[in-house]
Write a protein that holds these residues in place. Structure first.
Motif, PDB file in Angstrom:
ATOM      1  N   GLU A  11      42.599  81.434  54.547  1.00 28.36           N
ATOM      2  CA  GLU A  11      42.678  82.893  54.693  1.00 28.36           C
ATOM      3  C   GLU A  11      41.442  83.434  55.419  1.00 28.36           C
ATOM      4  N   THR A  14      41.585  82.552  59.063  1.00 25.97           N
ATOM      5  CA  THR A  14      42.597  83.381  59.723  1.00 25.97           C
ATOM      6  C   THR A  14      42.067  84.794  59.953  1.00 25.97           C
ATOM      7  N   LYS A  15      41.340  85.310  58.949  1.00 31.21           N
ATOM      8  CA  LYS A  15      40.766  86.656  59.104  1.00 31.21           C
ATOM      9  C   LYS A  15      39.734  86.691  60.224  1.00 31.21           C
ATOM     10  N   ALA A  18      41.502  86.706  63.412  1.00 28.93           N
ATOM     11  CA  ALA A  18      42.077  88.039  63.659  1.00 28.93           C
ATOM     12  C   ALA A  18      40.993  88.999  64.146  1.00 28.93           C
ATOM     13  N   ILE A 236      50.986  81.744  63.032  1.00 25.82           N
ATOM     14  CA  ILE A 236      50.689  81.788  61.587  1.00 25.82           C
ATOM     15  C   ILE A 236      51.474  82.911  60.926  1.00 25.82           C
ATOM     16  N   ARG A 237      51.501  84.080  61.591  1.00 26.26           N
ATOM     17  CA  ARG A 237      52.133  85.241  60.952  1.00 26.26           C
ATOM     18  C   ARG A 237      53.651  85.179  61.014  1.00 26.26           C
ATOM     19  N   ALA A 240      54.466  82.995  58.183  1.00 23.68           N
ATOM     20  CA  ALA A 240      54.371  83.765  56.941  1.00 23.68           C
ATOM     21  C   ALA A 240      55.584  84.672  56.779  1.00 23.68           C
ATOM     22  N   PHE A 251      56.392  90.461  60.223  1.00 25.89           N
ATOM     23  CA  PHE A 251      56.445  91.385  59.090  1.00 25.89           C
ATOM     24  C   PHE A 251      55.782  92.717  59.419  1.00 25.89           C
ATOM     25  N   TYR A 252      55.419  92.889  60.704  1.00 32.39           N
ATOM     26  CA  TYR A 252      54.796  94.151  61.089  1.00 32.39           C
ATOM     27  C   TYR A 252      55.842  95.254  61.096  1.00 32.39           C
TER      28      TYR A 252
ATOM     29  N   ASN B  14      47.757  87.944  53.231  1.00 26.06           N
ATOM     30  CA  ASN B  14      48.796  87.084  53.806  1.00 26.06           C
ATOM     31  C   ASN B  14      48.499  86.876  55.280  1.00 26.06           C
ATOM     32  N   ALA B  15      48.323  85.630  55.683  1.00 25.15           N
ATOM     33  CA  ALA B  15      48.063  85.267  57.092  1.00 25.15           C
ATOM     34  C   ALA B  15      46.905  86.080  57.664  1.00 25.15           C
ATOM     35  N   GLY B  16      45.875  86.239  56.848  1.00 25.00           N
ATOM     36  CA  GLY B  16      44.680  86.944  57.317  1.00 25.00           C
ATOM     37  C   GLY B  16      44.788  88.449  57.255  1.00 25.00           C
TER      38      GLY B  16
END
Lengths: 493, 113
Positions: A11, A14-15, A18, A236-237, A240, A251-252, B14-16
Motif C-alpha cells: 500500500e 502504491t501510494k 501515485a 493495480i487499480r 482492485a 472504481f473511480y 485500496n490500491a494506494g
C-alpha cells in the motif's frame, strides 16, 4: 515479514507511486497533450527543408573557366581540412574547406581567404532568384528555421524573401554563399504547431545543442517515468476494481478520473511506446551507437589524407564539368573522386586525372577502403538499399546508398553513398537496434508500412488522437488537483 | 447459530487510494444506528479490508468474501422475494438492501420508506 506487513508495504509503495504520478504528471500532462497534437501535425507536415536537387537547381553554375587555384592549394590556405567543395559564391568561384573550426571559403581565382558575403552581394543573389526578391536585412546567426546544428558550419545567414504568392523565404549562407534552407508561409504556420512544438525547437533553447539536448532528454525521461508509473497504477487499480463485489474496470466515480483511468488502460500501450521511443530519439550516443566510423577507420578507409589525394587535380580540367553547381572532392580507397553536381542532383564523376569514374568503380573503391579500415575478411559486393528500407528511412540515406554486408566479429554492415563514396553509417548491432526501438516504434515505419505512407499515417493518426484525448483528461485532473491544493476552500466537483 | 453480520471496518486503503469507508456497509450501519438493540440480537463483526477475510471464508467460502454480508441462522425464515445464496451449507444475503429488509422483518423493525 508477515502478510499484513507485506500488505502495508505494498500500500505504501502504491501510494508513493501515485504521489509521483500525480505531481510529476501535473508537470508533464500539458507536454504530453502537445506532443500528441503536434505529432499529428508533423505526420502530415514535416520540418521545412531545401532538398539537395532543388538547391543545386537554384544555385548558379560554378565559373570553372576562371578557377586558377588547385584543390591542394586551397586546402593549404585553409590549413588542411576534412572536406572540400568548389561552389559559386556570388560572382566568385570559391573552395569551401571543411575544418574543425567551420567552413573556410577560399577564392578559387586568387587563393585568398574570403570574408563573409556582404549584404550587397546577398541582394544580387536574391535578385537572380526572382524579380521581387530582396534581402530581409543584415546577416544573422539564428532564426526558427535554421536552428538545427547542421547549419552551424554555414552561419551566419541572410534571409532572402521572394515576395511570391507562397511567401517563400530562402536562407543564404554568408560564409559559403550557398542556399541552405527554404520555407513557405504555409510551412512556417504549420510547423509552429507541428515540429517546433514537438521537438521543442524554440530558438533560444535549440540554438544551444547542449541546452536543448539535456532539457528535452530530461523532460522525456521524466515523462517516461510518469507514463510507467501511471500504467502500473492503472493496472493495480483495475485489478482492485475487479475484486469488488461488482467487478469493473475502474472504481473511480469522478468523471475525469474515470476517463483518465479507462482511456489510460487502452492507451497505455502506445503512450509507453511513443514516450520510450521519443526519449530514445534524444539518445545522441548515450545508450546506442551513433553510427559514425572512428577517425582511425575513416583515415584507413580513405587510405590517404584528403590534401594528399587531391594533389594531382588540376583546375584546368574543371571546364569539362560545364554547368555543374558544385564540385566535391573526396578520398576513397586510395583515390581522389571529383564529383560534379548538376542541377536536379545528377552527377558526373572523375578520378584525379580527369578520367571518368562510373558508379561501379566508386563501389569498388569503397570496398577497397572498407577492407583497409576493417581488415580481417573479404568484402562482399555491395547492394543497393531500397528507399523504403526501415534503416534507410531511419538514417536518411539517399537513394544512392550502397550496403556492404558485415562479417560477424570482423566488421559491421557499412553503408556508403554510391555518389561520392563517403561512409554514411556504420550500421552495427547497436545502431540497428536503435533504428527499431527509436525510429520504427516512433514512426511505425515497419516493413510493409514503409511502402504505404497513407496507410501508415492513418494507423499512426488514430492512436495519436486517443493519446491526445487521454492527455487532456490528465490536464483536466491536474488542474483540478492544483486548484484543490492551492485554493482548498473552493470545492472541486 | 444466530445471524452473523459482517461489515467493513472504516478507514481502509485500496490500491494506494483512501482512506475509505464501504458505501454498501454504511446503510446497514445506519440501521444499527437507528435501532441499537439490534446489535444484541445478531452478531456484528467489523472486518479488515485486505483479503483473505478469513472469518467470512470459514463460514461461506473464499468466493463470497464481499461485504456487507449476513450469514443466516439455521432457523431463519426468509421473506419472499429475497436473493438468498447458499455456500458451504449456509444461507446468506450479500445485497445490502435485502439485508436491511430481512433484519426489519425478522426483528419487527420499521422498513425503509
Amino acid at each position: 515479514m508477515s502478510a499484513s506487513d507485506a500488505r502495508r508495504r505494498k500500500e505504501r509503495v502504491t501510494k508513493q507511486l501515485a504521489w509521483f504520478h500525480r505531481w510529476l504528471g501535473i508537470v508533464t500532462c500539458l507536454v504530453f497533450a502537445l506532443w500528441f497534437a503536434s505529432g499529428a501535425v508533423l505526420l502530415f507536415k514535416p520540418f521545412p527543408s531545401l532538398p539537395r536537387g532543388d538547391q543545386l537547381t537554384l544555385e548558379r553554375p560554378v565559373a570553372v573557366g576562371v578557377v586558377a587555384v588547385s584543390p591542394a592549394q586551397a586546402m593549404a590556405v585553409a590549413g588542411g581540412g576534412d572536406t572540400l567543395r568548389l561552389v559559386q559564391r556570388g560572382a566568385v568561384p570559391a573552395y569551401i574547406v571543411g575544418t574543425a573550426k567551420g567552413a573556410v571559403p577560399v577564392d578559387a581565382r586568387s587563393g585568398v581567404r574570403l570574408p563573409p558575403i556582404d549584404q550587397a552581394t546577398a541582394a544580387a543573389i536574391a535578385a537572380r532568384l526572382g524579380a521581387a526578391s530582396a534581402v530581409a536585412g543584415p546577416a544573422f546567426d539564428y532564426d526558427q528555421w535554421i536552428v538545427h546544428n547542421r547549419f552551424d558550419p554555414l552561419r551566419p545567414f541572410f534571409r532572402l524573401d521572394l515576395h511570391d504568392a507562397a511567401g517563400t523565404q530562402l536562407y543564404l549562407s554568408a560564409r559559403t554563399g550557398e542556399l541552405a534552407q527554404r520555407t513557405t508561409r504555409r510551412d512556417r504556420g504549420w510547423n509552429w504547431v507541428g515540429a517546433v512544438l514537438h521537438w521543442a525547437y524554440f530558438t533560444p533553447i535549440r540554438s544551444s545543442f547542449t541546452l536543448w539536448d539535456r532539457t528535452v532528454w530530461f523532460l522525456s525521461l521524466v515523462a517516461l517515468l510518469v507514463a510507467v508509473a501511471g500504467t502500473i497504477l492503472g493496472v493495480i487499480r483495475t485489478l482492485a476494481a475487479q475484486r469488488q463485489r461488482r467487478p469493473a474496470l475502474t472504481f473511480y466515480r469522478l468523471r475525469w478520473m474515470r476517463w483518465h483511468h479507462l482511456l489510460g488502460l487502452f492507451a497505455s500501450g502506445f503512450v509507453l511506446t511513443w514516450i520510450l521511443s521519443g526519449w530514445l530519439s534524444m539518445d545522441h550516443g548515450r545508450l546506442f551507437s551513433r553510427g559514425h566510423a572512428p577517425d582511425a577507420a575513416l583515415a584507413r578507409y580513405a587510405r590517404q589524407s584528403l590534401p594528399a589525394a587531391v594533389m594531382p587535380i588540376r583546375p584546368e580540367t574543371f571546364t569539362r564539368y560545364g554547368t555543374a553547381r558544385e564540385l566535391s572532392f573526396t578520398a576513397v580507397g586510395g583515390s581522389a573522386i571529383v564529383t560534379a553536381w548538376q542541377p536536379g542532383g545528377t552527377v558526373v564523376r572523375a578520378f584525379a586525372d580527369g578520367a571518368p569514374l562510373d558508379a561501379g568503380r566508386v563501389a569498388a573503391l569503397a570496398g577497397r577502403g572498407i577492407a583497409a579500415a576493417w581488415p580481417g575478411a573479404p568484402v562482399p559486393p555491395s547492394r543497393a538499399v531500397p528507399a523504403t528500407d526501415t534503416y534507410a528511412l531511419a538514417e536518411g540515406w539517399p537513394a544512392t546508398a550502397l550496403l556492404f554486408a558485415g562479417v560477424p566479429g570482423v566488421r559491421p554492415d557499412i553503408v556508403v553513398n554510391g555518389t561520392d563514396g563517403q561512409i554514411l553509417t556504420v550500421l552495427d548491432r547497436s545502431r540497428k537496434a536503435y533504428a527499431w526501438i527509436y525510429y520504427a516504434l516512433h514512426t511505425f515505419n515497419f516493413p510493409g508500412l514503409t511502402a504505404h505512407p497513407l496507410l501508415r499515417r492513418i494507423i499512426v493518426f488514430i492512436p495519436l488522437m486517443f493519446g491526445f484525448a487521454f492527455s487532456i483528461t490528465g490536464v483536466v485532473i491536474g488542474c483540478q488537483r492544483l486548484r484543490k491544493t492551492l485554493f482548498p476552500q473552493r470545492r472541486v466537483k | 447459530m444466530s445471524d452473523k453480520l459482517f461489515l467493513m471496518k472504516p478507514g481502509f486503503t485500496n490500491a494506494g487510494l483512501g482512506p475509505f469507508y464501504c458505501g454498501d456497509s454504511v446503510s446497514v450501519e445506519g440501521l444499527l444506528g437507528f435501532f441499537p438493540a439490534l446489535r444484541d440480537m445478531i452478531a456484528v463483526t467489523y472486518i479488515d479490508f485486505p483479503r483473505p477475510r478469513q472469518a467470512i471464508i470459514d463460514l461461506i467460502g473464499e468466493a463470497n468474501q464481499s461485504v456487507p454480508v449476513l450469514v443466516l441462522a439455521d432457523d431463519a425464515t426468509i421473506p419472499p422475494g429475497m436473493d438468498v445464496k447458499m455456500a458451504e451449507g449456509r444461507r446468506f444475503l450479500d445485497d445490502e438492501r435485502h439485508i436491511r429488509q430481512y433484519l426489519s422483518a425478522r426483528h419487527a423493525l420499521p422498513t425503509a420508506g
